[in-house]
Design a protein around this motif. Structure first.
Motif, mmCIF file in Angstrom:
data_model
loop_
_atom_site.group_PDB
_atom_site.id
_atom_site.type_symbol
_atom_site.label_atom_id
_atom_site.label_comp_id
_atom_site.label_asym_id
_atom_site.label_seq_id
_atom_site.Cartn_x
_atom_site.Cartn_y
_atom_site.Cartn_z
ATOM 1 N N GLY A 63 -4.138 -53.894 -13.769
ATOM 2 C CA GLY A 63 -4.086 -55.180 -13.087
ATOM 3 C C GLY A 63 -4.956 -55.115 -11.854
ATOM 4 O O GLY A 63 -5.707 -54.158 -11.663
ATOM 5 N N GLY A 64 -4.851 -56.121 -11.004
ATOM 6 C CA GLY A 64 -5.683 -56.185 -9.814
ATOM 7 C C GLY A 64 -5.224 -55.258 -8.711
ATOM 8 O O GLY A 64 -4.350 -54.401 -8.902
ATOM 9 N N THR A 65 -5.790 -55.451 -7.530
ATOM 10 C CA THR A 65 -5.431 -54.640 -6.370
ATOM 11 C C THR A 65 -3.940 -54.740 -6.069
ATOM 12 O O THR A 65 -3.319 -53.753 -5.664
ATOM 13 N N SER A 66 -3.369 -55.912 -6.286
ATOM 14 C CA SER A 66 -1.945 -56.115 -6.003
ATOM 15 C C SER A 66 -1.052 -55.285 -6.918
ATOM 16 O O SER A 66 0.138 -55.109 -6.650
ATOM 17 N N VAL A 67 -1.623 -54.745 -7.989
ATOM 18 C CA VAL A 67 -0.891 -53.850 -8.893
ATOM 19 C C VAL A 67 -1.273 -52.394 -8.629
ATOM 20 O O VAL A 67 -0.407 -51.516 -8.516
ATOM 21 N N CYS A 68 -2.570 -52.137 -8.508
ATOM 22 C CA CYS A 68 -3.051 -50.758 -8.373
ATOM 23 C C CYS A 68 -2.668 -50.127 -7.040
ATOM 24 O O CYS A 68 -2.280 -48.950 -7.003
ATOM 25 N N MET A 69 -2.753 -50.859 -5.953
ATOM 26 C CA MET A 69 -2.439 -50.254 -4.662
ATOM 27 C C MET A 69 -0.959 -49.888 -4.536
ATOM 28 O O MET A 69 -0.639 -48.778 -4.113
ATOM 29 N N PRO A 70 -0.021 -50.762 -4.897
ATOM 30 C CA PRO A 70 1.380 -50.331 -4.900
ATOM 31 C C PRO A 70 1.636 -49.133 -5.814
ATOM 32 O O PRO A 70 2.456 -48.262 -5.501
ATOM 33 N N ALA A 71 0.925 -49.077 -6.938
ATOM 34 C CA ALA A 71 1.073 -47.930 -7.839
ATOM 35 C C ALA A 71 0.611 -46.648 -7.155
ATOM 36 O O ALA A 71 1.199 -45.575 -7.351
ATOM 37 N N MET A 72 -0.454 -46.740 -6.344
ATOM 38 C CA MET A 72 -0.910 -45.587 -5.554
ATOM 39 C C MET A 72 0.150 -45.212 -4.519
ATOM 40 O O MET A 72 0.505 -44.038 -4.359
ATOM 41 N N GLN A 73 0.638 -46.192 -3.812
ATOM 42 C CA GLN A 73 1.609 -45.944 -2.745
ATOM 43 C C GLN A 73 2.888 -45.324 -3.288
ATOM 44 O O GLN A 73 3.520 -44.507 -2.611
ATOM 45 N N ILE A 119 -4.584 -42.445 2.094
ATOM 46 C CA ILE A 119 -5.456 -42.500 0.919
ATOM 47 C C ILE A 119 -6.898 -42.272 1.372
ATOM 48 O O ILE A 119 -7.321 -42.810 2.396
ATOM 49 N N THR A 120 -7.630 -41.483 0.603
ATOM 50 C CA THR A 120 -9.038 -41.218 0.902
ATOM 51 C C THR A 120 -9.944 -42.077 0.028
ATOM 52 O O THR A 120 -9.753 -42.165 -1.187
ATOM 53 N N MET A 121 -10.930 -42.705 0.673
ATOM 54 C CA MET A 121 -11.969 -43.420 -0.057
ATOM 55 C C MET A 121 -13.218 -42.558 -0.031
ATOM 56 O O MET A 121 -13.698 -42.176 1.036
ATOM 57 N N PHE A 122 -13.761 -42.274 -1.202
ATOM 58 C CA PHE A 122 -14.902 -41.362 -1.310
ATOM 59 C C PHE A 122 -16.217 -42.104 -1.133
ATOM 60 O O PHE A 122 -16.256 -43.297 -0.849
ATOM 61 N N GLU A 123 -17.327 -41.385 -1.295
ATOM 62 C CA GLU A 123 -18.648 -41.970 -1.088
ATOM 63 C C GLU A 123 -18.929 -43.045 -2.140
ATOM 64 O O GLU A 123 -18.639 -42.859 -3.328
ATOM 65 N N PRO A 124 -19.500 -44.188 -1.743
ATOM 66 C CA PRO A 124 -19.809 -45.263 -2.701
ATOM 67 C C PRO A 124 -20.820 -44.820 -3.755
ATOM 68 O O PRO A 124 -21.665 -43.951 -3.506
ATOM 69 N N LEU A 125 -20.740 -45.457 -4.909
ATOM 70 C CA LEU A 125 -21.630 -45.107 -6.016
ATOM 71 C C LEU A 125 -23.017 -45.709 -5.867
ATOM 72 O O LEU A 125 -23.982 -45.191 -6.427
ATOM 73 N N GLY A 126 -23.113 -46.830 -5.162
ATOM 74 C CA GLY A 126 -24.401 -47.516 -5.040
ATOM 75 C C GLY A 126 -24.371 -48.935 -5.553
ATOM 76 O O GLY A 126 -25.278 -49.726 -5.289
ATOM 77 N N CYS A 241 -8.264 -41.959 -3.682
ATOM 78 C CA CYS A 241 -7.293 -40.960 -4.161
ATOM 79 C C CYS A 241 -6.228 -40.717 -3.105
ATOM 80 O O CYS A 241 -6.523 -40.704 -1.899
ATOM 81 N N ARG A 242 -5.010 -40.499 -3.532
ATOM 82 C CA ARG A 242 -3.900 -40.182 -2.627
ATOM 83 C C ARG A 242 -4.172 -38.841 -1.939
ATOM 84 O O ARG A 242 -4.542 -37.857 -2.589
ATOM 85 N N ASN A 243 -3.976 -38.789 -0.631
ATOM 86 C CA ASN A 243 -4.198 -37.541 0.111
ATOM 87 C C ASN A 243 -3.265 -36.432 -0.362
ATOM 88 O O ASN A 243 -3.641 -35.257 -0.379
ATOM 89 N N GLU A 244 -2.067 -36.809 -0.741
ATOM 90 C CA GLU A 244 -1.105 -35.815 -1.237
ATOM 91 C C GLU A 244 -1.647 -35.124 -2.487
ATOM 92 O O GLU A 244 -1.496 -33.910 -2.670
ATOM 93 N N TYR A 249 -4.540 -30.600 -5.158
ATOM 94 C CA TYR A 249 -5.662 -30.232 -6.021
ATOM 95 C C TYR A 249 -6.980 -30.458 -5.277
ATOM 96 O O TYR A 249 -7.693 -31.442 -5.527
ATOM 97 N N PRO A 250 -7.325 -29.573 -4.352
ATOM 98 C CA PRO A 250 -8.538 -29.775 -3.539
ATOM 99 C C PRO A 250 -9.829 -29.806 -4.358
ATOM 100 O O PRO A 250 -10.845 -30.305 -3.887
#
Length: 296
Positions: A63-73, A119-126, A241-244, A249-250
């Protein structure tokens, strides 16, 4: 009987330990409910499987952000692919104003997502999946326009079309577009996004609003005009990705930065086209591109 119970208890404990280890060595990759996001989620799932000893559970097309972000949290997924403009506006509740640079949005998004959501946001793809003004390539060449500013001289000859939502946006919707660029279209129509491309192809619309990475841009031979006044805020894509999970898994850090700068708008348009128009399987398109470009 007592000996049997002891054996059964030992077996149960062993099974529980094994199950715990198995789930502990598995990360869950989710995605939003549209082709591009599903495809990129699948790419990261394949990279993790190829470059680490981790197993991947896929929860794509959630689903959208309103589904994915709570799932991350809630720890239901560990990783998914998100966009800087969405993080900045929908998750962190900052107002997206025209002229705000991609660098500013990325810096705020990464810093506050880490501080507020862990939560960590990684480098953009472009790729930058933002709004864009598009025309049939042949029509652009006929009129000699390359930028949205170029439309000002000919807009009174042109019919504009966008979905209903675009007309409701405060800063970067229809009112912002015509005010910023001094446009005066002969007519401005509202219709479902699915009909805009067909109407443009039939000559019923001259100018339409699209997303810059749409597969249908290729199908209908359309080109996006340069947003030379920076009306539309950036929506650069990157994995989150979740920091935990990263602490556990570094090795994921290197994997999730593997595609940094590697996929621009043209590339993702082509990949989306293979799925949406050519009806190829997401798994096959992802694996083929990763293999051909030396990532698998």
């Amino acid at each position: 009987m007592k000996k049997l119970m002891t054996v059964l208890l030992s077996a149960a404990l062993a099974a529980a330990v094994f199950s715990g280890c198995s789930s502990g060595d598995t990360v869950t990759v989710g995605s939003k409910q549209f082709t591009e996001n599903i495809l990129l989620g699948e790419m990261y799932a394949q990279l993790i499987e190829a470059k680490t000893d981790l197993k991947v559970e896929r929860k794509l097309n959630l689903g959208g952000t309103s589904v994915c972000m709570p799932a991350m949290q809630n720890g239901e997924i560990d990783i998914y692919f998100e966009y800087t403009g969405t993080v900045y506006n929908e998750i962190l509740n900052h107002e997206l104003l025209p002229g705000t640079t991609g660098e500013e949005i990325l810096e705020v998004s990464r810093t506050e997502l880490d501080e507020q959501e862990n939560i960590t946001m990684f480098e953009p793809l472009g790729l930058n999946n933002t709004f864009a003004v598009a025309m049939k390539t042949e029509r652009m060449e006929e009129l000699g326009v390359e930028t949205i500013s170029d439309l000002a001289a000919v807009s009174d000859q042109l019919v504009f079309g966008a979905n209903h939502v675009f007309y409701t946006r405060v800063h970067d919707g229809y009112d912002g577009l015509v005010a910023t660029y001094g446009l005066n279209f002969r007519d401005a129509l509202r219709m479902d996004s699915s009909l805009l491309y067909e109407a443009a192809d039939a000559g019923e619309l001259d100018v339409i609003i699209v997303y810059a990475t749409d597969a249908l841009l290729q199908r209908y031979d359309m080109t996006c005009l340069a947003d030379d006044q920076a009306l539309f805020p950036p929506y650069e894509g990157a994995p989150v990705c979740r920091n935990e999970t990263l602490e556990q898994y570094p090795e994921l850090e290197e994997v999730l930065n593997t595609l940094a700068g590697a996929i621009d708008d043209t590339t993702i348009q082509e990949l989306n086209y293979q799925v949406d128009v050519e009806q190829r399987a997401v798994e096959d398109v992802a694996e083929e591109w990763l293999t051909e470009n030396g990532y698998l």
